[in-house]
Scaffold this motif. Structure first.
Motif, PDB file in Angstrom:
ATOM      1  N   THR A   1      57.392  22.964  13.598  1.00 17.69           N
ATOM      2  CA  THR A   1      57.015  24.227  14.243  1.00 17.69           C
ATOM      3  C   THR A   1      55.603  24.140  14.813  1.00 17.69           C
ATOM      4  O   THR A   1      55.327  24.634  15.916  1.00 17.69           O
ATOM      5  CB  THR A   1      57.108  25.386  13.249  1.00 17.69           C
ATOM      6  N   ALA A   2      54.693  23.519  14.084  1.00 14.17           N
ATOM      7  CA  ALA A   2      53.322  23.360  14.578  1.00 14.17           C
ATOM      8  C   ALA A   2      53.297  22.492  15.832  1.00 14.17           C
ATOM      9  O   ALA A   2      52.582  22.790  16.799  1.00 14.17           O
ATOM     10  CB  ALA A   2      52.441  22.749  13.489  1.00 14.17           C
ATOM     11  N   LEU A   3      54.096  21.411  15.824  1.00 17.10           N
ATOM     12  CA  LEU A   3      54.183  20.560  17.027  1.00 17.10           C
ATOM     13  C   LEU A   3      54.734  21.338  18.216  1.00 17.10           C
ATOM     14  O   LEU A   3      54.259  21.207  19.348  1.00 17.10           O
ATOM     15  CB  LEU A   3      55.061  19.344  16.738  1.00 17.10           C
ATOM     16  N   MET A   4      55.749  22.166  17.950  1.00 16.98           N
ATOM     17  CA  MET A   4      56.335  22.956  19.033  1.00 16.98           C
ATOM     18  C   MET A   4      55.328  23.949  19.597  1.00 16.98           C
ATOM     19  O   MET A   4      55.210  24.125  20.819  1.00 16.98           O
ATOM     20  CB  MET A   4      57.566  23.701  18.508  1.00 16.98           C
ATOM     21  N   VAL A   5      54.574  24.603  18.739  1.00 17.68           N
ATOM     22  CA  VAL A   5      53.580  25.585  19.178  1.00 17.68           C
ATOM     23  C   VAL A   5      52.498  24.920  20.023  1.00 17.68           C
ATOM     24  O   VAL A   5      52.083  25.451  21.065  1.00 17.68           O
ATOM     25  CB  VAL A   5      52.981  26.306  17.955  1.00 17.68           C
ATOM     26  N   ILE A   6      52.050  23.742  19.581  1.00 18.20           N
ATOM     27  CA  ILE A   6      51.035  23.023  20.356  1.00 18.20           C
ATOM     28  C   ILE A   6      51.585  22.619  21.721  1.00 18.20           C
ATOM     29  O   ILE A   6      50.909  22.719  22.754  1.00 18.20           O
ATOM     30  CB  ILE A   6      50.533  21.798  19.568  1.00 18.20           C
ATOM     31  N   GLY A   7      52.841  22.162  21.733  1.00 19.18           N
ATOM     32  CA  GLY A   7      53.452  21.798  23.007  1.00 19.18           C
ATOM     33  C   GLY A   7      53.579  22.981  23.952  1.00 19.18           C
ATOM     34  O   GLY A   7      53.305  22.876  25.156  1.00 19.18           O
ATOM     35  N   ILE A   8      53.957  24.128  23.405  1.00 18.14           N
ATOM     36  CA  ILE A   8      54.094  25.329  24.239  1.00 18.14           C
ATOM     37  C   ILE A   8      52.739  25.772  24.787  1.00 18.14           C
ATOM     38  O   ILE A   8      52.603  26.100  25.972  1.00 18.14           O
ATOM     39  CB  ILE A   8      54.756  26.465  23.443  1.00 18.14           C
ATOM     40  N   SER A   9      51.719  25.786  23.928  1.00 21.32           N
ATOM     41  CA  SER A   9      50.398  26.226  24.380  1.00 21.32           C
ATOM     42  C   SER A   9      49.855  25.295  25.463  1.00 21.32           C
ATOM     43  O   SER A   9      49.261  25.754  26.444  1.00 21.32           O
ATOM     44  CB  SER A   9      49.423  26.285  23.208  1.00 21.32           C
ATOM     45  N   THR A  10      50.083  23.990  25.298  1.00 20.66           N
ATOM     46  CA  THR A  10      49.624  23.037  26.313  1.00 20.66           C
ATOM     47  C   THR A  10      50.362  23.239  27.628  1.00 20.66           C
ATOM     48  O   THR A  10      49.766  23.216  28.712  1.00 20.66           O
ATOM     49  CB  THR A  10      49.820  21.594  25.812  1.00 20.66           C
ATOM     50  N   SER A  11      51.665  23.460  27.545  1.00 18.11           N
ATOM     51  CA  SER A  11      52.462  23.669  28.761  1.00 18.11           C
ATOM     52  C   SER A  11      52.042  24.944  29.487  1.00 18.11           C
ATOM     53  O   SER A  11      51.883  24.950  30.710  1.00 18.11           O
ATOM     54  CB  SER A  11      53.953  23.729  28.406  1.00 18.11           C
ATOM     55  N   VAL A  12      51.858  26.025  28.715  1.00 14.33           N
ATOM     56  CA  VAL A  12      51.464  27.297  29.326  1.00 14.33           C
ATOM     57  C   VAL A  12      50.111  27.177  30.004  1.00 14.33           C
ATOM     58  O   VAL A  12      49.920  27.625  31.148  1.00 14.33           O
ATOM     59  CB  VAL A  12      51.442  28.413  28.262  1.00 14.33           C
ATOM     60  N   ALA A  13      49.157  26.542  29.327  1.00 17.22           N
ATOM     61  CA  ALA A  13      47.822  26.388  29.915  1.00 17.22           C
ATOM     62  C   ALA A  13      47.858  25.515  31.166  1.00 17.22           C
ATOM     63  O   ALA A  13      47.168  25.796  32.153  1.00 17.22           O
ATOM     64  CB  ALA A  13      46.865  25.785  28.884  1.00 17.22           C
TER      65      ALA A  13
END
Length: 357
Positions: free
Chosen positions: A131-143
């Motif tokens: 879940t932490a990996l997914m959240v980091i991936g999402i935040s990077t993609s959004v930014a």
């Protein structure tokens, strides 16, 4: 104002909705699959996990991505994210130990062991890690997407500012050139006919009002541009002899469409400059037609071989030199400009086809 406000708060609304969905998954998904009575310690652990994920997301989104990833400090960015994922997983394990969650979960599973439901070893650790990996991936993609959109908007604004600046420069070249010639004509007319010079000054003042106020809006109506051309022609006719025939035919019927101001002037001015003779018969014919959204402008004038070149590209007139460039900026790919010089029939013709919409 309402539209701007909605656009301003829409990203925050999306964030709230996404986090509400993720929080629901964290709180409900695993308990539904276990089918056991969930101890209170589990909800506390999930709340801590949710808070850690929230912190990791916005630290990565607001701090690490702009300071490291966007500044090409990729190695440090990757190390920080790996440390964040490991820290989340380690923190969750410590929370489980602190609240004695594993023993509470073991007792809950024992109560339903005969039902055939088996305990899932280490699922919580892997779940928090993934879940932490997914959240980091999402935040990077959004930014990254937001930065790409911002950069695209910035490039568009810079290009629009460059075009506006260049158009202002071209208009500043065209307008003084026109008025310089017209004032010379009026000055010569004051010696011959005072009343005619007064009429000419009145028409010139009306044309100056058009240029200084109407044309500053970026676009004008087709009827206004034609009226301006008619004033210009009447002004020029005051100094012409009977040997010169000038005719302007507006579209019938006329449907107003927005066009760039003073767009027809260089062609008409060029016709008067090169297609008029004081001793020989000469004519200038201007035809403006409409076909749906297309505007056709034809300017024909008598060709005098003893005069300087009337070619649109070679003319020394300031306005004519910049005509193509102005059309390229205002109507890229939406116009056709055809210039023909017929030595046999002694005719010079300019045809402009413009898609005004």
């Amino acid at each position: 104002m309402e539209s701007f406000s909605n656009r301003k708060y829409m990203p925050w609304l999306v964030h709230v909705m996404v986090w509400a969905l993720l929080g629901s998954i964290l709180l409900l998904w695993q308990p539904l699959t276990w089918r056991i009575t969930i101890p209170t310690q589990f909800w506390f652990k999930q709340a801590v996990l949710f808070g850690l994920l929230l912190a990791v997301f916005y630290i990565n989104y607001r701090v690490w991505i702009p300071r490291y990833l966007f500044l090409n400090r990729t190695s440090l960015f990757v190390i920080l994210n790996i440390c964040a994922v490991l820290l989340v997983s380690f923190s969750i394990q410590q929370v489980e130990i602190w609240v004695n969650l594993r023993e509470s979960m073991e007792n809950a599973f024992k109560a339903v062991r005969n039902s055939g439901i088996m305990r899932r070893e280490d699922s919580l650790d892997y779940f928090s890690l993934l879940t932490a990996l997914m959240v980091i991936g999402i935040s990077t993609s959004v930014a990254a997407v937001q930065k790409w959109q911002h950069d695209a908007e910035l490039r568009e604004k810079l290009e629009r500012a460059r075009i506006d600046s260049e158009l202002s420069f071209l208009k500043a070249q065209i307008n003084p050139h026109f008025f310089f010639n017209t004032l010379n004509n009026i000055y010569a007319l004051t010696v011959i006919d005072v009343e005619a010079s007064r009429e000419a000054l009145h028409k010139l003042s009306r044309m100056m009002r058009y240029v200084l106020y109407e044309s500053q809006q970026g676009t004008v109506q087709l009827s206004q541009e034609i009226a301006f051309a008619q004033d210009y022609i009447k002004l020029m006719q005051l100094r012409l002899t009977d040997k010169v025939t000038v005719q302007l035919t507006p579209p019938e019927p006329m449907h107003d469409v927005p066009i760039a101001p003073m767009l027809f002037l260089p062609f008409i001015e060029n016709a008067f400059k090169h297609g008029v003779s004081a001793t020989q018969p000469s004519r200038i014919e201007i035809i403006i037609r409409q076909e749906g959204a297309k505007i056709h402008v034809e300017v024909c004038n008598t060709l005098f071989t003893d005069k300087k070149s009337t070619n649109l590209e070679e003319s020394n007139g300031i306005g004519l030199v910049n005509t193509r460039r102005r059309l390229d900026l205002l109507y890229p790919g939406r116009y056709e400009l055809d210039v023909k010089e017929n030595q046999t029939e002694k005719e010079y013709k300019v045809h402009l086809e413009l898609d005004a919409v």
